[in-house]
Design a protein around this motif. Structure first.
Motif, PDB file in Angstrom:
ATOM      1  N   VAL A  23      -0.449  -7.971   4.134  1.00 15.27           N
ATOM      2  CA  VAL A  23       0.147  -7.006   3.210  1.00 15.27           C
ATOM      3  C   VAL A  23       1.638  -6.904   3.524  1.00 15.27           C
ATOM      4  CG1 VAL A  23       0.173  -4.569   2.522  1.00 15.27           C
ATOM      5  CG2 VAL A  23      -2.004  -5.735   2.938  1.00 15.27           C
ATOM      6  N   ARG A  24       2.463  -6.831   2.493  1.00 13.14           N
ATOM      7  CA  ARG A  24       3.910  -6.923   2.681  1.00 13.14           C
ATOM      8  C   ARG A  24       4.568  -5.615   3.100  1.00 13.14           C
ATOM      9  NH1 ARG A  24       6.254 -10.984   3.901  1.00 13.14           N
ATOM     10  NH2 ARG A  24       8.138 -10.522   2.736  1.00 13.14           N
ATOM     11  N   GLY A  25       3.921  -4.482   2.826  1.00 16.62           N
ATOM     12  CA  GLY A  25       4.568  -3.230   3.186  1.00 16.62           C
ATOM     13  C   GLY A  25       3.644  -2.039   3.075  1.00 16.62           C
ATOM     14  N   ILE A  26       4.037  -0.955   3.750  1.00 11.64           N
ATOM     15  CA  ILE A  26       3.284   0.297   3.795  1.00 11.64           C
ATOM     16  C   ILE A  26       4.236   1.449   3.463  1.00 11.64           C
ATOM     17  CG2 ILE A  26       2.189   1.957   5.353  1.00 11.64           C
ATOM     18  CD1 ILE A  26       0.290  -0.188   4.869  1.00 11.64           C
ATOM     19  N   PHE A  27       3.796   2.340   2.575  1.00 17.07           N
ATOM     20  CA  PHE A  27       4.564   3.550   2.281  1.00 17.07           C
ATOM     21  C   PHE A  27       3.686   4.766   2.539  1.00 17.07           C
ATOM     22  CE2 PHE A  27       6.608   0.252  -0.177  1.00 17.07           C
ATOM     23  CZ  PHE A  27       7.948   0.482   0.090  1.00 17.07           C
ATOM     24  N   ARG A  28       4.227   5.711   3.274  1.00 17.09           N
ATOM     25  CA  ARG A  28       3.477   6.900   3.667  1.00 17.09           C
ATOM     26  C   ARG A  28       3.396   7.918   2.532  1.00 17.09           C
ATOM     27  NH1 ARG A  28       0.589   5.201   7.866  1.00 17.09           N
ATOM     28  NH2 ARG A  28       1.884   4.289   9.507  1.00 17.09           N
ATOM     29  N   GLN A  29       2.470   8.851   2.694  1.00 20.10           N
ATOM     30  CA  GLN A  29       2.353   9.949   1.738  1.00 20.10           C
ATOM     31  C   GLN A  29       3.631  10.782   1.739  1.00 20.10           C
ATOM     32  OE1 GLN A  29      -1.299  11.424   3.626  1.00 20.10           O
ATOM     33  NE2 GLN A  29      -2.300  11.322   1.628  1.00 20.10           N
ATOM     34  N   ASN A  30       4.022  11.214   0.561  1.00 16.56           N
ATOM     35  CA  ASN A  30       5.147  12.143   0.389  1.00 16.56           C
ATOM     36  C   ASN A  30       6.495  11.569   0.815  1.00 16.56           C
ATOM     37  OD1 ASN A  30       3.320  14.196  -0.497  1.00 16.56           O
ATOM     38  ND2 ASN A  30       2.831  14.640   1.651  1.00 16.56           N
ATOM     39  N   LEU A  58       0.853  -1.188   0.000  1.00 14.88           N
ATOM     40  CA  LEU A  58       0.000   0.000   0.000  1.00 14.88           C
ATOM     41  C   LEU A  58       0.889   1.237   0.000  1.00 14.88           C
ATOM     42  CD1 LEU A  58      -2.638  -0.999   2.729  1.00 14.88           C
ATOM     43  CD2 LEU A  58      -2.791  -1.308   0.251  1.00 14.88           C
ATOM     44  N   PHE A  59       0.559   2.222  -0.841  1.00 14.56           N
ATOM     45  CA  PHE A  59       1.314   3.472  -0.818  1.00 14.56           C
ATOM     46  C   PHE A  59       0.364   4.658  -0.741  1.00 14.56           C
ATOM     47  CE2 PHE A  59       0.505   2.877  -5.308  1.00 14.56           C
ATOM     48  CZ  PHE A  59       0.496   4.140  -5.892  1.00 14.56           C
ATOM     49  N   ASN A  60       0.929   5.834  -0.472  1.00 19.86           N
ATOM     50  CA  ASN A  60       0.136   7.040  -0.198  1.00 19.86           C
ATOM     51  C   ASN A  60      -0.757   6.841   1.031  1.00 19.86           C
ATOM     52  OD1 ASN A  60       1.111   8.811  -2.103  1.00 19.86           O
ATOM     53  ND2 ASN A  60      -0.419   8.293  -3.647  1.00 19.86           N
ATOM     54  N   VAL A  61      -0.216   6.169   2.035  1.00 18.87           N
ATOM     55  CA  VAL A  61      -0.961   5.890   3.265  1.00 18.87           C
ATOM     56  C   VAL A  61      -0.722   7.026   4.263  1.00 18.87           C
ATOM     57  CG1 VAL A  61      -1.198   4.296   5.215  1.00 18.87           C
ATOM     58  CG2 VAL A  61      -0.771   3.406   2.906  1.00 18.87           C
ATOM     59  N   PRO A  62      -1.778   7.556   4.902  1.00 19.28           N
ATOM     60  CA  PRO A  62      -1.595   8.632   5.883  1.00 19.28           C
ATOM     61  C   PRO A  62      -0.902   8.136   7.146  1.00 19.28           C
ATOM     62  CG  PRO A  62      -3.877   7.912   5.848  1.00 19.28           C
ATOM     63  CD  PRO A  62      -3.201   7.221   4.703  1.00 19.28           C
ATOM     64  N   THR A  63      -0.381   9.067   7.920  1.00 26.43           N
ATOM     65  CA  THR A  63       0.309   8.731   9.162  1.00 26.43           C
ATOM     66  C   THR A  63      -0.658   8.125  10.171  1.00 26.43           C
ATOM     67  OG1 THR A  63       1.848  10.555   8.807  1.00 26.43           O
ATOM     68  CG2 THR A  63       1.712   9.665  11.040  1.00 26.43           C
ATOM     69  N   GLY A  64      -0.183   7.145  10.928  1.00 24.90           N
ATOM     70  CA  GLY A  64      -1.004   6.491  11.942  1.00 24.90           C
ATOM     71  C   GLY A  64      -0.813   4.991  11.906  1.00 24.90           C
ATOM     72  N   LEU A  65      -0.965   4.358  13.071  1.00 21.51           N
ATOM     73  CA  LEU A  65      -0.702   2.929  13.180  1.00 21.51           C
ATOM     74  C   LEU A  65      -1.887   2.049  12.794  1.00 21.51           C
ATOM     75  CD1 LEU A  65       1.358   2.603  16.490  1.00 21.51           C
ATOM     76  CD2 LEU A  65       2.133   2.089  14.171  1.00 21.51           C
ATOM     77  N   ASP A  66      -3.092   2.598  12.776  1.00 28.15           N
ATOM     78  CA  ASP A  66      -4.268   1.754  12.586  1.00 28.15           C
ATOM     79  C   ASP A  66      -4.236   1.010  11.253  1.00 28.15           C
ATOM     80  OD1 ASP A  66      -6.927   0.828  13.503  1.00 28.15           O
ATOM     81  OD2 ASP A  66      -7.610   1.896  11.715  1.00 28.15           O
ATOM     82  N   ILE A  67      -3.864   1.709  10.180  1.00 23.10           N
ATOM     83  CA  ILE A  67      -3.805   1.051   8.873  1.00 23.10           C
ATOM     84  C   ILE A  67      -2.718  -0.015   8.871  1.00 23.10           C
ATOM     85  CG2 ILE A  67      -3.355   1.384   6.412  1.00 23.10           C
ATOM     86  CD1 ILE A  67      -4.542   4.191   6.695  1.00 23.10           C
ATOM     87  N   GLU A  68      -1.588   0.277   9.508  1.00 18.68           N
ATOM     88  CA  GLU A  68      -0.517  -0.718   9.581  1.00 18.68           C
ATOM     89  C   GLU A  68      -0.982  -1.969  10.314  1.00 18.68           C
ATOM     90  OE1 GLU A  68       3.789   0.416   9.707  1.00 18.68           O
ATOM     91  OE2 GLU A  68       2.963   2.161  10.736  1.00 18.68           O
ATOM     92  N   ARG A  69      -1.713  -1.784  11.402  1.00 13.93           N
ATOM     93  CA  ARG A  69      -2.217  -2.938  12.163  1.00 13.93           C
ATOM     94  C   ARG A  69      -3.103  -3.821  11.284  1.00 13.93           C
ATOM     95  NH1 ARG A  69      -3.657   1.291  16.199  1.00 13.93           N
ATOM     96  NH2 ARG A  69      -2.004   1.370  17.778  1.00 13.93           N
ATOM     97  N   GLN A  70      -4.032  -3.184  10.583  1.00 16.05           N
ATOM     98  CA  GLN A  70      -4.952  -3.955   9.753  1.00 16.05           C
ATOM     99  C   GLN A  70      -4.231  -4.596   8.565  1.00 16.05           C
ATOM    100  OE1 GLN A  70      -9.031  -2.561   9.214  1.00 16.05           O
ATOM    101  NE2 GLN A  70      -8.452  -0.645  10.208  1.00 16.05           N
ATOM    102  N   ALA A  71      -3.266  -3.882   8.012  1.00 17.27           N
ATOM    103  CA  ALA A  71      -2.508  -4.442   6.891  1.00 17.27           C
ATOM    104  C   ALA A  71      -1.699  -5.660   7.334  1.00 17.27           C
ATOM    105  CB  ALA A  71      -1.589  -3.378   6.299  1.00 17.27           C
ATOM    106  N   LEU A  72      -1.104  -5.592   8.516  1.00 20.16           N
ATOM    107  CA  LEU A  72      -0.370  -6.736   9.054  1.00 20.16           C
ATOM    108  C   LEU A  72      -1.288  -7.941   9.207  1.00 20.16           C
ATOM    109  CD1 LEU A  72       1.875  -5.019  11.750  1.00 20.16           C
ATOM    110  CD2 LEU A  72       2.709  -6.549   9.967  1.00 20.16           C
ATOM    111  N   ASP A  73      -2.495  -7.706   9.706  1.00 21.83           N
ATOM    112  CA  ASP A  73      -3.457  -8.796   9.889  1.00 21.83           C
ATOM    113  C   ASP A  73      -3.802  -9.468   8.572  1.00 21.83           C
ATOM    114  OD1 ASP A  73      -3.607  -8.439  12.615  1.00 21.83           O
ATOM    115  OD2 ASP A  73      -5.388  -7.158  12.534  1.00 21.83           O
TER     116      ASP A  73
END
Length: 215
Positions: free
Chosen positions: A99-106, A81-96
């Protein structure tokens, strides 16, 4: 034929620039799409990775849309997932969801290329805070000694070795080099581990190893 990397976003100017950079950095073919394919369709074309623009998913049904793409958890190993806003909630759900990785906006393009390369090599790309939090949660809710013992007994000695190396953050290639086995053998061991432990992705495997194989 080289494996494909797909980028889902309706921002076509962004997509074309990103696709050119990824192709140059990885040597893999890269294409832009504006419709998310189902998991079955992805398996048929044998792609290596899909990058999904979080901002282009419908707000209230983002995870439902991703669920249609991810499908079988064994097919989620290459989703980012890319262009993800700051915060842990999306990371938690993606881990569940594996999803292999998260990239933040900008985030800088150089960092994005580094992360994509790492994921292609079998690594995860999450914040240390998200991984540490998940490890702590799993340690607090670890399985009973009886269940842990049963899990250990189901695994072969080699499978336990693979699990411990996965928990250390090694990629599949690195596990193979460490144990002097082929990449296909590493993948076969992982599939057997998933089936025996009733887990669905590498992240859960690492957490299980930390809980049950460290002592």
């Amino acid at each position: 034929m080289r494996a494909s990397i797909q980028i889902f976003s309706r921002n076509m100017i962004q997509n074309e620039m990103l696709a050119a950079s990824i192709s140059s950095a990885t040597g893999l073919s890269c294409e832009c799409i504006d419709v998310l394919p189902p998991a079955q369709g992805r398996a048929e074309i044998g792609q290596r990775m899909m990058l999904i623009d979080w901002q282009q998913l419908d707000g209230d049904s983002r995870w439902d849309a991703l669920g249609d793409v991810l499908g079988d958890p064994m097919q989620t190993m290459d989703t980012i997932l890319f262009n993800v806003p700051t915060g842990l909630d999306i990371e938690r759900q993606a881990l569940d969801r594996g999803v292999r990785g998260i990239f933040r906006q900008n985030q800088p393009l150089k960092l994005l290329m580094r992360g994509i390369t790492a994921v292609l090599e079998g690594e995860l790309w999450y914040s240390r805070r998200a991984i540490s939090e998940r490890l702590r949660q799993n340690q607090l809710t670890q399985a009973s000694p009886k269940a842990a013992s049963a899990g250990k007994e189901m695994l072969s000695a080699r499978e336990r070795e693979v699990l411990l190396l996965i928990a250390q953050g090694l990629s599949n290639d690195e596990v193979g080099d460490k144990l002097c086995i082929s990449l296909s053998t590493v993948k076969k061991h992982l599939c057997n581990i998933y089936a025996k432990l009733k887990i669905s992705n590498r992240i859960q495997a690492a957490f299980w190893a930390v809980q049950n194989l460290k002592n």
